[in-house]
Design a protein around this motif. Structure first.
Motif, PDB file in Angstrom:
ATOM      1  N   LYS A  61       0.780  -1.186  -0.064  1.00 56.16           N
ATOM      2  CA  LYS A  61       0.132  -0.092  -0.005  1.00 56.16           C
ATOM      3  C   LYS A  61       0.756   1.378  -0.108  1.00 56.16           C
ATOM      4  CE  LYS A  61      -1.905   0.804   4.507  1.00 56.16           C
ATOM      5  NZ  LYS A  61      -2.716   0.527   5.539  1.00 56.16           N
ATOM      6  N   TYR A  62       2.219   1.216   0.447  1.00 58.62           N
ATOM      7  CA  TYR A  62       2.983   2.322   0.413  1.00 58.62           C
ATOM      8  C   TYR A  62       4.083   2.193  -0.820  1.00 58.62           C
ATOM      9  CZ  TYR A  62       1.013   2.626   5.084  1.00 58.62           C
ATOM     10  OH  TYR A  62       0.267   2.701   6.279  1.00 58.62           O
ATOM     11  N   LEU A  63       3.616   1.375  -1.779  1.00 54.32           N
ATOM     12  CA  LEU A  63       4.789   1.280  -2.800  1.00 54.32           C
ATOM     13  C   LEU A  63       3.826   1.860  -4.234  1.00 54.32           C
ATOM     14  CD1 LEU A  63       6.120  -2.174  -1.836  1.00 54.32           C
ATOM     15  CD2 LEU A  63       7.336  -0.008  -1.505  1.00 54.32           C
ATOM     16  N   PHE A  64       4.576   2.366  -5.142  1.00 55.74           N
ATOM     17  CA  PHE A  64       3.892   2.526  -6.392  1.00 55.74           C
ATOM     18  C   PHE A  64       4.014   1.926  -7.523  1.00 55.74           C
ATOM     19  CE2 PHE A  64       5.382   6.214  -3.862  1.00 55.74           C
ATOM     20  CZ  PHE A  64       4.438   6.833  -3.513  1.00 55.74           C
ATOM     21  N   SER A  65       5.199   1.176  -7.687  1.00 53.64           N
ATOM     22  CA  SER A  65       5.246   0.368  -9.114  1.00 53.64           C
ATOM     23  C   SER A  65       4.622  -0.984  -8.913  1.00 53.64           C
ATOM     24  CB  SER A  65       6.769   0.215  -9.739  1.00 53.64           C
ATOM     25  OG  SER A  65       7.317  -0.683  -9.025  1.00 53.64           O
ATOM     26  N   ASP A  66       3.964  -1.392 -10.069  1.00 56.27           N
ATOM     27  CA  ASP A  66       3.662  -2.849  -9.923  1.00 56.27           C
ATOM     28  C   ASP A  66       4.509  -3.812  -9.362  1.00 56.27           C
ATOM     29  OD1 ASP A  66       1.216  -1.887 -10.905  1.00 56.27           O
ATOM     30  OD2 ASP A  66       1.735  -2.269 -13.024  1.00 56.27           O
ATOM     31  N   GLU A  67       5.847  -3.877  -9.821  1.00 56.26           N
ATOM     32  CA  GLU A  67       6.632  -4.875  -9.451  1.00 56.26           C
ATOM     33  C   GLU A  67       7.003  -4.671  -8.007  1.00 56.26           C
ATOM     34  OE1 GLU A  67       8.008  -7.412 -10.922  1.00 56.26           O
ATOM     35  OE2 GLU A  67       9.605  -8.169  -9.963  1.00 56.26           O
ATOM     36  N   ALA A  68       7.254  -3.457  -7.308  1.00 59.69           N
ATOM     37  CA  ALA A  68       7.604  -3.384  -6.080  1.00 59.69           C
ATOM     38  C   ALA A  68       6.358  -3.895  -5.257  1.00 59.69           C
ATOM     39  CB  ALA A  68       8.033  -1.840  -5.866  1.00 59.69           C
ATOM     40  N   LYS A  69       5.338  -3.617  -5.749  1.00 58.38           N
ATOM     41  CA  LYS A  69       3.971  -4.198  -5.080  1.00 58.38           C
ATOM     42  C   LYS A  69       4.053  -5.683  -4.953  1.00 58.38           C
ATOM     43  CE  LYS A  69       0.840  -0.228  -5.772  1.00 58.38           C
ATOM     44  NZ  LYS A  69       0.172   0.212  -4.633  1.00 58.38           N
ATOM     45  N   ARG A  70       4.490  -6.124  -6.185  1.00 56.72           N
ATOM     46  CA  ARG A  70       4.107  -7.703  -6.507  1.00 56.72           C
ATOM     47  C   ARG A  70       5.407  -8.132  -5.350  1.00 56.72           C
ATOM     48  NH1 ARG A  70       6.967 -11.535  -7.783  1.00 56.72           N
ATOM     49  NH2 ARG A  70       8.725 -10.484  -8.666  1.00 56.72           N
ATOM     50  N   ILE A  71       6.566  -7.785  -5.440  1.00 58.33           N
ATOM     51  CA  ILE A  71       7.560  -8.183  -4.443  1.00 58.33           C
ATOM     52  C   ILE A  71       7.054  -8.241  -3.018  1.00 58.33           C
ATOM     53  CG2 ILE A  71       9.895  -7.769  -3.456  1.00 58.33           C
ATOM     54  CD1 ILE A  71      10.705  -6.694  -6.329  1.00 58.33           C
ATOM     55  N   ALA A  72       6.526  -7.150  -2.433  1.00 56.89           N
ATOM     56  CA  ALA A  72       5.859  -6.999  -1.146  1.00 56.89           C
ATOM     57  C   ALA A  72       4.814  -8.146  -0.843  1.00 56.89           C
ATOM     58  CB  ALA A  72       5.401  -5.469  -0.881  1.00 56.89           C
ATOM     59  N   ASP A  73       3.933  -8.201  -1.834  1.00 51.49           N
ATOM     60  CA  ASP A  73       2.571  -8.946  -1.791  1.00 51.49           C
ATOM     61  C   ASP A  73       3.214 -10.233  -1.720  1.00 51.49           C
ATOM     62  OD1 ASP A  73       0.957  -6.817  -1.505  1.00 51.49           O
ATOM     63  OD2 ASP A  73       0.288  -6.927  -3.693  1.00 51.49           O
ATOM     64  N   GLU A  74       4.105 -10.873  -2.824  1.00 57.78           N
ATOM     65  CA  GLU A  74       4.303 -12.111  -2.821  1.00 57.78           C
ATOM     66  C   GLU A  74       5.730 -12.607  -1.861  1.00 57.78           C
ATOM     67  OE1 GLU A  74       4.687 -13.143  -6.926  1.00 57.78           O
ATOM     68  OE2 GLU A  74       2.883 -12.308  -7.541  1.00 57.78           O
ATOM     69  N   ASP A  75       6.118 -11.567  -1.169  1.00 58.63           N
ATOM     70  CA  ASP A  75       7.246 -11.925  -0.311  1.00 58.63           C
ATOM     71  C   ASP A  75       8.501 -12.345  -1.064  1.00 58.63           C
ATOM     72  OD1 ASP A  75       8.991 -12.138   2.001  1.00 58.63           O
ATOM     73  OD2 ASP A  75       8.014 -14.074   2.670  1.00 58.63           O
ATOM     74  N   ASP A  76       8.711 -11.659  -2.199  1.00 62.69           N
ATOM     75  CA  ASP A  76       9.545 -12.286  -3.299  1.00 62.69           C
ATOM     76  C   ASP A  76      11.074 -11.157  -3.004  1.00 62.69           C
ATOM     77  OD1 ASP A  76      10.630 -13.747  -5.303  1.00 62.69           O
ATOM     78  OD2 ASP A  76       9.674 -12.464  -6.929  1.00 62.69           O
ATOM     79  N   PHE A  77      11.260 -10.731  -1.841  1.00 65.57           N
ATOM     80  CA  PHE A  77      12.582 -10.200  -1.822  1.00 65.57           C
ATOM     81  C   PHE A  77      14.002 -10.703  -2.454  1.00 65.57           C
ATOM     82  CE2 PHE A  77       9.451  -8.665   1.142  1.00 65.57           C
ATOM     83  CZ  PHE A  77       9.251  -7.247   0.968  1.00 65.57           C
ATOM     84  N   LYS A  78      13.845 -12.145  -2.635  1.00 65.05           N
ATOM     85  CA  LYS A  78      15.049 -12.586  -3.070  1.00 65.05           C
ATOM     86  C   LYS A  78      15.282 -12.079  -4.469  1.00 65.05           C
ATOM     87  CE  LYS A  78      12.823 -16.938  -4.295  1.00 65.05           C
ATOM     88  NZ  LYS A  78      11.443 -16.459  -4.209  1.00 65.05           N
ATOM     89  N   ILE A  79      14.243 -11.970  -4.989  1.00 64.47           N
ATOM     90  CA  ILE A  79      14.502 -11.577  -6.511  1.00 64.47           C
ATOM     91  C   ILE A  79      15.525 -10.303  -6.599  1.00 64.47           C
ATOM     92  CG2 ILE A  79      12.713  -9.809  -6.869  1.00 64.47           C
ATOM     93  CD1 ILE A  79      13.293 -12.439  -9.368  1.00 64.47           C
ATOM     94  N   LEU A  80      15.325  -9.415  -5.658  1.00 61.52           N
ATOM     95  CA  LEU A  80      16.304  -8.369  -5.351  1.00 61.52           C
ATOM     96  C   LEU A  80      17.768  -8.513  -5.133  1.00 61.52           C
ATOM     97  CD1 LEU A  80      13.726  -5.978  -3.475  1.00 61.52           C
ATOM     98  CD2 LEU A  80      14.414  -5.639  -5.685  1.00 61.52           C
TER      99      LEU A  80
END
Ligand SMILES: [Fe+2]
Length: 156
Positions: free
Chosen positions: A132-151
């Motif tokens: 909810k505090y992020l702007f781009s679709d990919e940043a939101k996806r990373i947060a929603d899917e707990d996919d921080f390893k991609i970074l």
């Protein structure tokens, strides 16, 4: 991407340069996050990189320092001769630095990518990034899917 002269200057002038929370290790992570997101958002990668190194460089403490973004912006302007940026890019960098603590929306993809890159590293202080505090679709996806390893460059 940051030049050695600028890095030496930041080391000399940033009070919290060695802080694990607001120092060089955070700046490097913000740059990594921003360059990753720029592949999706089309953000200006030079501005994103400089934002990473300037946005927190003028912090005076780790806690309550609401004016640090504005000071970081001023510091960038004062050292613009060391930056490989056009006047338009410098203006974007300054907007990104000044606004990064207040969470307003930005219509500029580069500024929004800078802020997302910073917010995706909030886990360093034990806060889980919220889409909810992020702007781009990919940043939101990373947060929603707990996919921080991609970074971190880990493949899915
Ligand atoms: Fe930051």
């Amino acid at each position: 991407m940051i030049n050695p002269r600028l890095l030496a200057l930041l080391k000399q002038d940033a009070l919290l340069f060695n802080s694990p929370v607001h120092g060089i290790s955070h700046w490097e992570t913000v740059q990594r996050n921003g360059l990753y997101l720029a592949q999706f958002t089309g953000a200006d990668v030079q501005v994103v990189s400089y934002f990473a190194y300037f946005h927190d460089c003028m912090r005076e403490n780790e806690y309550d320092d609401p004016e640090h973004g504005a000071r970081g912006s001023l510091y960038a302007k004062q050292h613009k001769h060391l930056l490989d940026l056009t006047a338009e890019q410098l203006a974007m960098l300054c907007r990104a630095c000044s606004g990064h603590t207040f969470g307003r929306k930005s219509a500029c993809a580069t500024v929004a990518t800078c802020w997302d890159a910073d917010r995706l590293d909030i886990g360093r202080v034990g806060i889980v990034p919220n889409s909810k505090y992020l702007f781009s679709d990919e940043a939101k996806r990373i947060a929603d899917e707990d996919d921080f390893k991609i970074l971190r460059g880990v493949c899915r």
